[in-house]
Motif scaffolding. Sequence first.
Motif, short mmCIF file in Angstrom:
data_model
loop_
_atom_site.label_atom_id
_atom_site.label_comp_id
_atom_site.label_asym_id
_atom_site.label_seq_id
_atom_site.Cartn_x
_atom_site.Cartn_y
_atom_site.Cartn_z
N GLY A 161 23.52 -14.38 -2.79
CA GLY A 161 24.38 -13.95 -1.63
C GLY A 161 24.77 -12.58 -1.82
O GLY A 161 25.19 -12.10 -0.99
N GLN A 162 24.90 -11.99 -3.13
CA GLN A 162 24.92 -10.99 -3.72
C GLN A 162 24.46 -9.62 -2.49
O GLN A 162 23.52 -9.60 -3.18
N PRO A 163 25.11 -8.62 -1.82
CA PRO A 163 24.63 -7.33 -2.45
C PRO A 163 23.32 -6.62 -3.92
O PRO A 163 25.17 -6.78 -3.71
N VAL A 164 22.56 -6.16 -2.87
CA VAL A 164 22.32 -4.74 -4.23
C VAL A 164 21.61 -4.21 -3.98
O VAL A 164 20.72 -4.19 -2.92
N GLN A 165 21.74 -2.83 -4.81
CA GLN A 165 21.21 -1.53 -4.58
C GLN A 165 19.54 -2.13 -5.66
O GLN A 165 19.70 -2.02 -6.64
N LEU A 166 18.57 -1.18 -4.98
CA LEU A 166 17.21 -1.15 -5.89
C LEU A 166 16.73 -0.13 -5.03
O LEU A 166 16.91 0.88 -4.14
N THR A 167 15.44 0.38 -6.36
CA THR A 167 15.10 1.49 -6.64
C THR A 167 13.86 1.39 -6.98
O THR A 167 13.39 0.53 -7.66
N LEU A 168 12.89 1.84 -6.42
CA LEU A 168 11.93 1.69 -6.71
C LEU A 168 10.89 3.32 -6.36
O LEU A 168 10.54 3.72 -6.08
N PRO A 169 10.53 2.73 -8.42
CA PRO A 169 10.73 4.68 -8.69
C PRO A 169 9.11 4.94 -8.02
O PRO A 169 8.13 4.26 -8.43
N ALA A 170 8.66 5.99 -7.60
CA ALA A 170 7.83 6.45 -6.81
C ALA A 170 6.32 5.64 -7.86
O ALA A 170 5.10 5.65 -7.66
N GLU A 171 6.94 6.73 -9.15
CA GLU A 171 5.50 6.18 -10.43
C GLU A 171 5.22 4.72 -10.66
O GLU A 171 3.82 4.34 -11.32
N ALA A 172 5.72 4.20 -10.22
CA ALA A 172 5.31 2.88 -10.48
C ALA A 172 4.81 1.36 -9.64
O ALA A 172 4.66 0.46 -9.18
N LEU A 173 4.69 2.51 -8.02
CA LEU A 173 4.07 2.53 -7.17
C LEU A 173 2.59 2.20 -7.02
O LEU A 173 2.63 3.41 -7.17
N VAL A 174 1.62 1.10 -7.29
CA VAL A 174 0.41 1.04 -7.29
C VAL A 174 -0.10 0.87 -6.05
O VAL A 174 -0.24 -0.24 -5.07
N VAL A 175 -1.15 1.99 -5.57
CA VAL A 175 -2.00 1.46 -4.95
C VAL A 175 -2.88 0.86 -5.19
O VAL A 175 -3.62 1.00 -5.76
N LEU A 176 -3.03 -0.71 -4.62
CA LEU A 176 -4.63 -0.98 -4.83
C LEU A 176 -5.75 -1.08 -3.98
O LEU A 176 -5.43 -0.75 -2.51
N GLU A 177 -7.16 -1.04 -4.57
CA GLU A 177 -8.73 -1.09 -3.89
C GLU A 177 -8.63 -2.60 -3.03
O GLU A 177 -8.72 -3.17 -3.61
N ASP A 178 -8.43 -2.21 -1.64
CA ASP A 178 -9.18 -3.18 -0.27
C ASP A 178 -10.41 -3.67 -1.20
O ASP A 178 -11.16 -3.06 -1.76
#
Length: 115
Positions: free
Chosen positions: A98-115
């Motif tokens: 129930g607690q609100p939280v701030q999330l950061t998704l660092p750009a360098e941690a986001l990986v593009v998958l090959e479909d």
Amino acid sequence: GCNLLTAKIRARGSKEVVAQTPIGDLRLAISDSRPEFTLAIRPEKILLHQSNAPNTLTGEVLETTYTGAETHCIVRAGGENLRVVAVNNGPGPRLAPGQPVQLTLPAEALVVLED
């Protein structure tokens, strides 16, 4: 496993793209030319309690599992449930459902998958 997000390109710059995802727009440091793809991010790469960085959004903690060194959470953000692993380093507030939280998704941690 990884968190998976569908992404559609909204804008392209020289060094980054902005992708529309179910949790909001994310800035990506990629050069993929496809208009749509799937992004992956590992639960331990999502940062909690950071507010001024790019790719920061607000979510709500749905459940937590305290494992000693880490807390494993499910956080609801923009219609998606994200798995997040937070390291328990010292005294601090425990995450609770129930607690609100701030999330950061660092750009360098986001990986593009090959479909």
